[in-house]
Scaffold this motif. Structure first.
Motif, PDB file in Angstrom:
ATOM      1  N   UNK A 166      43.064  -8.578  29.721  1.00 47.16           N
ATOM      2  CA  UNK A 166      42.602  -7.872  30.911  1.00 47.16           C
ATOM      3  C   UNK A 166      41.977  -6.539  30.506  1.00 47.16           C
ATOM      4  N   UNK A 167      41.184  -5.988  31.422  1.00 53.48           N
ATOM      5  CA  UNK A 167      40.404  -4.780  31.147  1.00 53.48           C
ATOM      6  C   UNK A 167      40.838  -3.657  32.086  1.00 53.48           C
ATOM      7  N   UNK A 168      41.083  -2.483  31.532  1.00 52.67           N
ATOM      8  CA  UNK A 168      41.410  -1.293  32.314  1.00 52.67           C
ATOM      9  C   UNK A 168      40.414  -0.197  31.956  1.00 52.67           C
ATOM     10  N   UNK A 169      39.824   0.423  32.972  1.00 50.41           N
ATOM     11  CA  UNK A 169      38.717   1.350  32.745  1.00 50.41           C
ATOM     12  C   UNK A 169      39.046   2.740  33.271  1.00 50.41           C
ATOM     13  N   UNK A 170      38.757   3.758  32.455  1.00 51.76           N
ATOM     14  CA  UNK A 170      38.960   5.147  32.834  1.00 51.76           C
ATOM     15  C   UNK A 170      37.636   5.901  32.705  1.00 51.76           C
ATOM     16  N   UNK A 171      37.473   6.925  33.513  1.00 52.84           N
ATOM     17  CA  UNK A 171      36.323   7.820  33.404  1.00 52.84           C
ATOM     18  C   UNK A 171      36.811   9.266  33.393  1.00 52.84           C
ATOM     19  N   UNK A 172      36.009  10.147  32.811  1.00 54.65           N
ATOM     20  CA  UNK A 172      36.346  11.563  32.777  1.00 54.65           C
ATOM     21  C   UNK A 172      35.083  12.400  32.798  1.00 54.65           C
ATOM     22  N   UNK A 173      35.196  13.592  33.371  1.00 52.67           N
ATOM     23  CA  UNK A 173      34.111  14.566  33.344  1.00 52.67           C
ATOM     24  C   UNK A 173      34.308  15.578  32.221  1.00 52.67           C
ATOM     25  N   UNK A 177      41.028  12.881  33.586  1.00 50.50           N
ATOM     26  CA  UNK A 177      40.788  11.442  33.602  1.00 50.50           C
ATOM     27  C   UNK A 177      40.959  10.893  35.014  1.00 50.50           C
ATOM     28  N   UNK A 178      40.193   9.846  35.298  1.00 52.31           N
ATOM     29  CA  UNK A 178      40.333   9.097  36.541  1.00 52.31           C
ATOM     30  C   UNK A 178      40.478   7.617  36.191  1.00 52.31           C
ATOM     31  N   UNK A 179      41.386   6.933  36.865  1.00 59.29           N
ATOM     32  CA  UNK A 179      41.527   5.487  36.715  1.00 59.29           C
ATOM     33  C   UNK A 179      40.499   4.816  37.616  1.00 59.29           C
ATOM     34  N   UNK A 180      39.586   4.054  37.008  1.00 57.15           N
ATOM     35  CA  UNK A 180      38.517   3.411  37.780  1.00 57.15           C
ATOM     36  C   UNK A 180      38.888   1.985  38.166  1.00 57.15           C
ATOM     37  N   UNK A 181      39.455   1.234  37.244  1.00 59.43           N
ATOM     38  CA  UNK A 181      39.900  -0.131  37.543  1.00 59.43           C
ATOM     39  C   UNK A 181      40.998  -0.495  36.568  1.00 59.43           C
TER      40      UNK A 181
END
Length: 202
Positions: A166-173, A177-181
């Protein structure tokens, strides 16, 4: 600054398929085939846990990763390869301590808190690195990453289900960090025998 982290849970092995505490062993054939059929966007860097199944997962996907010790599976010490019921019969007090205390490591390996600390270190370092990182790791690390980003208690790790591949995706500025999916599963094989890891496409 845009920072993206895609965590992929390594494929299943004979031990994990049976629900046993994981061993450092090879992937089962089905997991190799599923990993080989996943499609991923280009990344600026690719890392993997040192474990055999993580390296095999990455290689099956056509990736050329560098090993990162911070992404290693939790060390379950004497319990590795044993089923939960077996361990509970042999060491009921140890299991009770392990379930009730994040700092406990009755098996002689790592505690949940140990995994959480090194996962937090990995995320804290990466937040200053722009671009897209793909990392093949394990459910224990992915759970720890999720609770760290959400600032949730460590006990929440035991309520997060992370499936193999499975895939877990994070983003950050670059600041937080933010959990995206999370937990996006690999698609089932289509008639064309092509698979697509949707969570790593956008």
């Amino acid at each position: 600054m845009l920072v993206r982290l895609t965590l992929i849970c390594s494929g299943a092995t004979p031990a994990t398929r049976k629900g046993s505490f994981p061993l450092d062993e090879a992937l089962e054939p089905q997991s190799l085939a599923l990993a080989a059929a996943m499609t991923l966007r280009r990344a600026d860097r690719v890392w993997t846990s040192p474990a055999l199944r993580a390296r095999q997962t990455a290689e099956a996907m056509g990736l050329r990763p560098s090993a990162e010790p911070l992404l290693a599976e939790q060390d379950f010490g004497r319990w590795a390869g044993k089923g939960f019921a077996e361990v509970q019969a042999l060491d009921p007090n140890g299991v009770a301590a392990w379930l009730g205390d994040a700092e406990a490591a009755p098996h002689g390996g790592e505690s949940l808190a140990d995994v959480a600390r090194r996962t937090a270190s990995f995320l804290d370092d990466l937040i200053r690195t722009s671009g897209h990182t793909i990392a093949v790791t394990h459910a224990s690390v992915i759970r720890a990453a999720i609770v760290h980003v959400l600032d949730a208690p460590l006990t929440a790790c035991r309520r997060i289900d992370v499936e193999p591949l499975s895939v877990t995706d994070f983003r950050s500025d670059g600041h937080r960090w933010m959990l995206r999916s999370s937990g996006v599963p690999v698609a089932k094989p289509a008639k064309s025998d092509q698979l697509q890891g949707d969570g790593a496409q956008s």
